[in-house]
Scaffold this motif. Structure first.
Motif, mmCIF file in Angstrom:
data_model
loop_
_atom_site.group_PDB
_atom_site.id
_atom_site.type_symbol
_atom_site.label_atom_id
_atom_site.label_comp_id
_atom_site.label_asym_id
_atom_site.label_seq_id
_atom_site.Cartn_x
_atom_site.Cartn_y
_atom_site.Cartn_z
ATOM 1 N N LYS A 24 2.077 84.919 39.886
ATOM 2 C CA LYS A 24 3.158 84.336 39.744
ATOM 3 C C LYS A 24 2.503 83.762 38.295
ATOM 4 O O LYS A 24 1.606 83.229 37.909
ATOM 5 C CB LYS A 24 3.442 83.615 40.871
ATOM 6 N N ASP A 59 3.750 93.638 33.021
ATOM 7 C CA ASP A 59 3.869 94.457 34.425
ATOM 8 C C ASP A 59 2.965 94.381 34.771
ATOM 9 O O ASP A 59 1.436 93.945 34.694
ATOM 10 C CB ASP A 59 4.292 95.829 33.695
ATOM 11 N N ARG A 73 6.909 90.712 28.001
ATOM 12 C CA ARG A 73 7.401 91.821 29.161
ATOM 13 C C ARG A 73 5.846 91.642 30.009
ATOM 14 O O ARG A 73 4.937 92.127 29.279
ATOM 15 C CB ARG A 73 8.189 92.926 29.398
ATOM 16 N N GLY A 92 7.356 96.013 40.026
ATOM 17 C CA GLY A 92 7.893 94.004 39.729
ATOM 18 C C GLY A 92 7.679 94.191 38.559
ATOM 19 O O GLY A 92 6.939 94.515 38.052
ATOM 20 N N SER A 93 7.999 92.935 37.411
ATOM 21 C CA SER A 93 7.961 92.703 36.065
ATOM 22 C C SER A 93 8.645 91.304 35.518
ATOM 23 O O SER A 93 9.648 91.382 36.511
ATOM 24 C CB SER A 93 8.161 93.778 35.328
ATOM 25 N N TYR A 140 0.554 89.881 44.433
ATOM 26 C CA TYR A 140 1.663 88.932 43.441
ATOM 27 C C TYR A 140 0.601 88.508 43.084
ATOM 28 O O TYR A 140 -0.571 87.354 43.006
ATOM 29 C CB TYR A 140 2.588 88.550 44.144
ATOM 30 N N GLU A 147 10.126 88.521 32.866
ATOM 31 C CA GLU A 147 9.999 88.945 31.033
ATOM 32 C C GLU A 147 11.142 88.011 31.174
ATOM 33 O O GLU A 147 11.487 87.049 31.985
ATOM 34 C CB GLU A 147 11.614 90.299 31.468
ATOM 35 N N LYS A 191 12.253 85.493 33.967
ATOM 36 C CA LYS A 191 13.089 86.095 35.526
ATOM 37 C C LYS A 191 12.276 86.824 36.071
ATOM 38 O O LYS A 191 10.668 87.619 35.027
ATOM 39 C CB LYS A 191 14.211 86.945 34.735
ATOM 40 N N ALA A 192 11.686 87.190 37.491
ATOM 41 C CA ALA A 192 10.515 87.754 38.109
ATOM 42 C C ALA A 192 11.338 88.428 38.961
ATOM 43 O O ALA A 192 11.926 88.268 39.544
ATOM 44 C CB ALA A 192 9.493 86.421 38.096
ATOM 45 N N ASP A 193 10.338 90.073 39.019
ATOM 46 C CA ASP A 193 11.139 90.534 39.798
ATOM 47 C C ASP A 193 9.868 90.860 40.256
ATOM 48 O O ASP A 193 8.358 91.882 40.315
ATOM 49 C CB ASP A 193 11.161 92.070 39.264
ATOM 50 N N TYR A 194 9.422 90.840 41.585
ATOM 51 C CA TYR A 194 8.673 91.131 42.716
ATOM 52 C C TYR A 194 9.330 92.420 43.486
ATOM 53 O O TYR A 194 8.196 92.309 44.551
ATOM 54 C CB TYR A 194 7.871 89.924 43.961
ATOM 55 N N SER A 195 9.353 93.784 42.431
ATOM 56 C CA SER A 195 9.767 94.178 43.686
ATOM 57 C C SER A 195 8.315 95.547 43.630
ATOM 58 O O SER A 195 7.522 95.378 42.734
ATOM 59 C CB SER A 195 11.374 95.097 43.453
#
Length: 503
Positions: free
Chosen positions: A297, A281, A279, A359-360, A295, A362, A352-356
């Motif tokens: 990536k 962060d 993970r 974001g993180s 970001y 995993e 899985k990428a979360d760019y909120s």
């Protein structure tokens, strides 16, 4: 060929006429040139035969050499190399066997597995029987013994082509079954043996740097005939307990805000499939002053499992330096090391990428060890030999930014980072159904509760000086008890008269 020419001229005239006839049949009889050619060939052959016969008749008789007996006719084409033996017979390599006796063994203990770390392991128990099969009565054996050695073979010794530098042998245990001449009957004689291998001993291994094995050697010397020998190898393994929970590690990569959290199994097996979770962060950074978002990536992830081997190749007495004061050989060795990759893979997707704002990234990665890799288990011995493994995870991340009002308008910044992590893992053998030998053994004397129960005594032991005093005290107590009880003469008169009336 010379012999063919001689055979041709020694042939009879019938063969020449046959040749002339075959030449005439092949030619065309209607052609003048063919007839002229036939005459020319015939004249040439007749002239050659006449000339040859005249030479043979004029020459003195020559005695032809007789063919060699028991020799090949083409022996002159052979080359002999006495010192070079290619593909020698099997009997030349193997020692002669005694036809009247044979030696074998039977292991009665479970597979030799040391449980736990070398510092805390109780070792492994090896027990079995040597089977001496006597095939005739009255077979006399002068001596029968066995020994167990640990044999260390240096693949890259201190001095090349030196057998003493390449091989180090240490005797662990020896047995003497028959020390005097003994006459054995015709049957299978059993000789039990057992040994406890200490927990600090290394496990059996064979790699590019060093090889460690345990050699069991038994020898029976008969009065007549060749010696009866038995050589076997004992495979010693070590098994460590696998923890129930995975190991958790956190890595931070400055100057970025990226933090990696990894859960992985620290103890694995040579043939297994393992998993680690990752993970990331801190991959999103907001810049409120300029109203932009940065970001990180993930573009590529690669993992590999490395095997590192180290050992110290000692020098023998011949190649070790001498002490200038005492003149004795000094201990000296050269460090040998090697490393290789036993498993690796590259991944360009699968996370899985979360760019909120929080974001993180995993992902879960499976890695396996194939049997073809011939993985060597971890080990550490007192002579400096050490084998370790580590899991290396490498990630490539690139930086992009976008306006806060338009987050879909992403623009690469051209900045990239390589994030590398190393995790130490231990490769060990499976324990199977076996447990440590001390857990299978019956309880020892210290673990048994006190028995038999103690007996109480009215007289304290401190006041008793000897056995005689104890007997005197007991007699005095008995005399006192008799004095307290009334006798027949001491009864009252009333009771005595009542007795007489009753009679």
């Amino acid at each position: 060929m010379p012999h063919r020419v001689v055979d041709f001229f020694r042939s009879s005239n019938d063969s020449i006429h046959n040749i002339k006839a075959s030449v005439q049949r092949r030619s065309n009889p209607n052609s003048r040139s063919a007839s002229r050619e036939r005459l020319t060939v015939s004249s040439v052959l007749e002239t050659a035969v006449d000339h040859t016969q005249s030479l043979i008749s004029a020459a003195p008789p020559v005695k032809m050499a007789e063919p060699l007996k028991h020799k090949d006719s083409h022996s002159h084409h052979r080359l002999s190399f006495p010192s070079l033996h290619l593909g020698g017979s099997k009997s030349a390599k193997e020692p002669p066997q005694n036809p009247n006796a044979s030696l074998d063994w039977k292991i009665e203990s479970p597979p030799v597995v040391m449980h736990g770390e070398p510092e805390s392991s109780t070792g492994a128990l090896v027990s079995g029987q040597l089977l001496l099969d006597i095939k005739e009565d009255g077979f006399e054996v002068e001596h029968f013994s066995a020994k167990l050695n640990i044999h260390v073979i240096q693949k890259r010794p201190f001095a090349g082509h030196c057998q003493q530098c390449s091989n180090q042998t240490t005797e662990l245990k020896s047995w003497t079954f028959l020390s005097e001449p003994t006459i054995l009957s015709k049957r299978v004689h059993e000789f039990p043996f057992s040994v406890l291998l200490d927990g600090h001993l290394p496990a059996t291994t064979d790699n590019s740097v060093v090889a460690i094995r345990y050699d069991f050697f038994a020898e029976a010397i008969p009065r007549t005939g060749p010696t009866i020998k038995l050589t076997k190898n004992i495979d010693v393994k070590r098994s460590l307990q696998v923890p129930e929970l995975p190991h958790h590690s956190i890595r931070i990569f400055p100057p970025t805000n990226i933090a990696a959290s990894v859960h992985f199994t620290q103890v694995i097996h040579p043939i297994s499939t393992n998993t680690f979770t990752l993970r990331l962060d801190g991959i999103v950074k907001h810049n409120p002053d300029v109203k932009t978002v940065e970001y990180w990536k993930l573009k590529r992830l690669s993992w590999k499992l490395e095997e590192n081997m180290e050992t110290v190749a000692p020098a023998c007495e011949k190649h070790s330096p001498k002490d200038p004061e005492t003149g004795l050989p000094m201990k000296k060795g050269s460090k040998r090391s090697d490393s290789r990759t036993i498993a690796h893979a590259d991944m360009h997707s699968g996370w899985k990428a979360d760019y909120s704002p929080s974001g993180s990234i995993e992902m879960e990665v499976q890695y396996q060890l194939a049997p073809s890799a011939k993985t060597v288990c971890d080990m550490k011995s007192e002579d400096g030999t050490q084998i370790t493994h580590q899991l290396v995870v490498e990630m490539v991340v690139v930086q992009e930014y976008a306006p806060t009002a338009h987050p879909k308008h992403i623009t690469p910044t051209g900045v990239a980072r390589i994030l590398r992590m190393h995790f130490g893992v231990v490769i060990t053998e499976r324990a199977g159904l076996g447990v440590s030998w001390d857990n299978e053994a019956p309880p020892i004397y210290q673990d048994v509760p006190p028995s038999p129960p103690s007996y109480s005594c009215d007289i304290p032991y401190e006041s008793v000086e000897s056995v005689e005093d104890l007997m005197l005290n007991r007699r005095s107590q008995e005399v006192g008890s008799r004095a307290q009880s009334p006798t027949y003469e001491e009864q009252t008169p009333s009771s005595a008269g009542a007795d007489e009336a009753a009679r």
